[in-house]
Design an enzyme around this catalytic site. Structure first.
Site, PDB file in Angstrom:
ATOM      1  N   VAL A   1      22.128   9.990 -26.488  1.00 55.35           N
ATOM      2  CA  VAL A   1      22.887   8.820 -26.064  1.00 55.35           C
ATOM      3  C   VAL A   1      22.408   7.613 -26.865  1.00 55.35           C
ATOM      4  O   VAL A   1      21.228   7.263 -26.819  1.00 55.35           O
ATOM      5  CB  VAL A   1      22.713   8.548 -24.564  1.00 55.35           C
ATOM      6  CG1 VAL A   1      23.477   7.290 -24.161  1.00 55.35           C
ATOM      7  CG2 VAL A   1      23.175   9.745 -23.744  1.00 55.35           C
TER       8      VAL A   1
ATOM      9  N   HIS B   1       5.991  39.804   8.178  1.00 54.47           N
ATOM     10  CA  HIS B   1       7.347  40.253   7.814  1.00 54.47           C
ATOM     11  C   HIS B   1       8.294  39.952   8.952  1.00 54.47           C
ATOM     12  O   HIS B   1       7.976  40.219  10.116  1.00 54.47           O
ATOM     13  CB  HIS B   1       7.343  41.755   7.536  1.00 54.47           C
ATOM     14  CG  HIS B   1       8.709  42.299   7.252  1.00 54.47           C
ATOM     15  ND1 HIS B   1       9.321  42.147   6.028  1.00 54.47           N
ATOM     16  CD2 HIS B   1       9.589  42.975   8.049  1.00 54.47           C
ATOM     17  CE1 HIS B   1      10.508  42.714   6.077  1.00 54.47           C
ATOM     18  NE2 HIS B   1      10.698  43.233   7.297  1.00 54.47           N
TER      19      HIS B   1
ATOM     20  N   LEU C   1       0.834  -1.192   0.000  1.00 52.38           N
ATOM     21  CA  LEU C   1       0.000   0.000   0.000  1.00 52.38           C
ATOM     22  C   LEU C   1       0.874   1.250   0.000  1.00 52.38           C
ATOM     23  O   LEU C   1       1.893   1.313   0.684  1.00 52.38           O
ATOM     24  CB  LEU C   1      -0.899   0.013   1.237  1.00 52.38           C
ATOM     25  CG  LEU C   1      -2.064  -0.976   1.255  1.00 52.38           C
ATOM     26  CD1 LEU C   1      -2.723  -0.978   2.634  1.00 52.38           C
ATOM     27  CD2 LEU C   1      -3.087  -0.631   0.179  1.00 52.38           C
TER      28      LEU C   1
END
Length: 473
Positions: A244, A452, A38
């Site tokens: 490649v 802030h 699972l």
């Protein structure tokens, strides 16, 4: 033996088990059929284990940079066995969590190979699932509704198949017991970039090889260019427009040697190991779909907006239907399927509403259209961009590379796309995802008050910048 059930789910990965829980919560009897464990790819061979390794690599990189913060650390070393042990402990804990959720919601889990049947003595309609349990035992699950969630597997290059030693896909690389001194990664998409970043931060020499003109080809071009610049700055060698050919690859005790064709010029690359990351293929073979009217095109199951196949009582979700092939997309699709089964109207799952994340260093994340896609759709655009170097918290953290970019439809003032590269991009994208769901305008987002100093301030700043009203530039 047969078992009658309301909803059967073929595949117990992220999309499958989330759909199972939702169906059980709606009052249906549910069976999950899973041939392995699972949690599926995401939990065992993808999202979770790879992010655990990335986190360990990030901690190492931060330790090496500690002197910039006035902290001197001596004797830094990697205990890769401990790194892997931590990864496995996280996977095991989450696996136990999924097992618990199945029990909590009274969902029966049948472990075995499931194959979809056509009309039979068990049911006049297709969709029953014959499950091989092992030891010549079997059970036939006869559901009223079936959800196929069989996921995907890494694509391989013929002639460069994983060999358990020098050539690997991400599946095998996650089980490495040691780090190579050097690695060549074929494929510059999300998985390739994450592994390039991970291995480099662990001290591995990395060559990243991409056949196309840029890495991260599905991301906004500005994000792609910035990522390439920052990865090269770290010391990763990137080869684009490079092909490649398997016949140009040889192996010996020293490693893997390859001749890469780069814009007509051969480039010699040698690495201790090669990682092939050229995408994923949907698991749709040997499922018995030929016994049904379910259609497969270009290797993926075809569905409508409700996740229904051409058999209305058979649904499909996740990687096996193509699309973005992301765990959270599969979950959203699973929820959409269950809502339709239950006669509910849910939010339609569309690619432009699904956030995409890249957990490299730097991170990147996006939602919605890229600038190129939006222009192809005919939108007239306003594009704004704010660098992290303008944000106080980024300076505090010593992570000022990158930016946030927003793409807005000039006529309707809709946010079409948000693209982030920089610190905690994968967390910041959540705000943009909510904005897309609520159809928020740039002005509305610009009015949000952010604490802030926080990195999230950049989100309101980039929205203010749409109207030329950014406060930090």
């Amino acid at each position: 033996m047969t078992k009658q059930v309301d909803v059967a789910i073929l595949g117990g990965g992220t999309g499958g088990y989330i759909a199972a829980i939702a169906a059980a919560q709606a009052g249906y009897s549910v069976v999950v059929i899973e041939r392995d464990r699972l949690g599926g790819t995401c939990l065992h061979r993808g999202c979770i284990p790879s992010k655990s390794l990335l986190r360990s690599a990030e901690v190492l990189a931060q330790a090496k940079q500690s002197e910039a913060f006035g902290i001197h650390i001596e004797g830094i070393r990697v205990d890769f066995e401990a790194v892997q042990s931590r990864k496995q402990a996280i996977v095991d804990q989450l696996h136990r969590g999924v097992q618990y959720l199945m029990k909590k919601n009274n969902i029966e889990v049948i472990h075995g190979n499931g194959r979809v049947m056509g009309p039979s003595i068990f049911s006049p309609k297709s969709g029953s699932v014959a499950v091989e349990l092992g030891d010549d035992e079997a059970i036939t699950v006869v559901p009223k509704q079936l959800i196929i969630a069989t996921g995907s597997r890494p694509r391989v290059i013929q002639g460069l198949e994983p060999d358990g030693d020098q050539i690997a896909t991400s599946d095998e690389a996650l089980e490495w017991t040691s780090l190579p001194k050097s690695a060549a990664i074929i494929g510059g998409g999300v998985i390739g970039v994450e592994w390039a970043s991970l291995l480099h931060d662990f001290g591995v020499e990395v060559d990243l090889i991409e056949a196309g003109p840029r890495i991260l080809p599905l991301e906004d071009a500005d994000i792609s260019r910035e990522m390439e610049k920052l990865l090269k700055k770290k010391g990763i060698r990137i080869h684009t427009n490079a092909n490649v050919e398997p016949e140009a690859v040889t192996k010996d005790e020293a490693g893997v040697h390859m001749i890469v064709g780069k814009q007509g010029e051969p480039v010699n690359i040698q690495a201790e190991r090669v990682l092939v990351s050229i995408g994923r293929a949907a698991n749709v073979d040997q499922l018995g779909l030929e016994n049904t009217n379910v259609r497969v095109d270009k290797g993926v199951i075809q569905v409508n907006e409700f996740m229904q196949t051409h058999e209305p009582h058979i649904y499909a979700i996740g990687d096996c239907i193509g699309g973005l092939q992301l765990a959270h997309a599969a979950s959203a699709e699973g929820l959409a399927a269950v809502k339709h089964i239950n006669g509910e109207h849910g939010v339609q799952v569309v690619d432009t509403m699904i956030p995409k994340c890249i957990y490299s260093k730097p991170e990147a994340a996006s939602i919605g259209y890229t600038e190129e896609e939006a222009r192809k759709e005919g939108y007239e655009l306003t594009v704004s961009k704010i660098p992290f170097s303008a944000i106080g918290k980024a300076l505090v953290q010593g992570e000022t590379d990158g930016f946030v970019k927003v793409i807005v439809d000039q006529k309707q003032n809709d946010v079409l796309g948000v693209h982030i590269i920089g610190p905690h991009a994968t967390e910041l994208i959540g705000e943009a995802s909510l904005a897309k769901l609520l159809n928020a305008s740039p002005w509305e987002l610009g009015q949000m008050v952010h604490a802030h100093p926080t990195l999230s301030e950049i989100m309101s700043e980039v929205m203010l910048a749409v109207e030329g009203k950014a406060l930090v530039l």
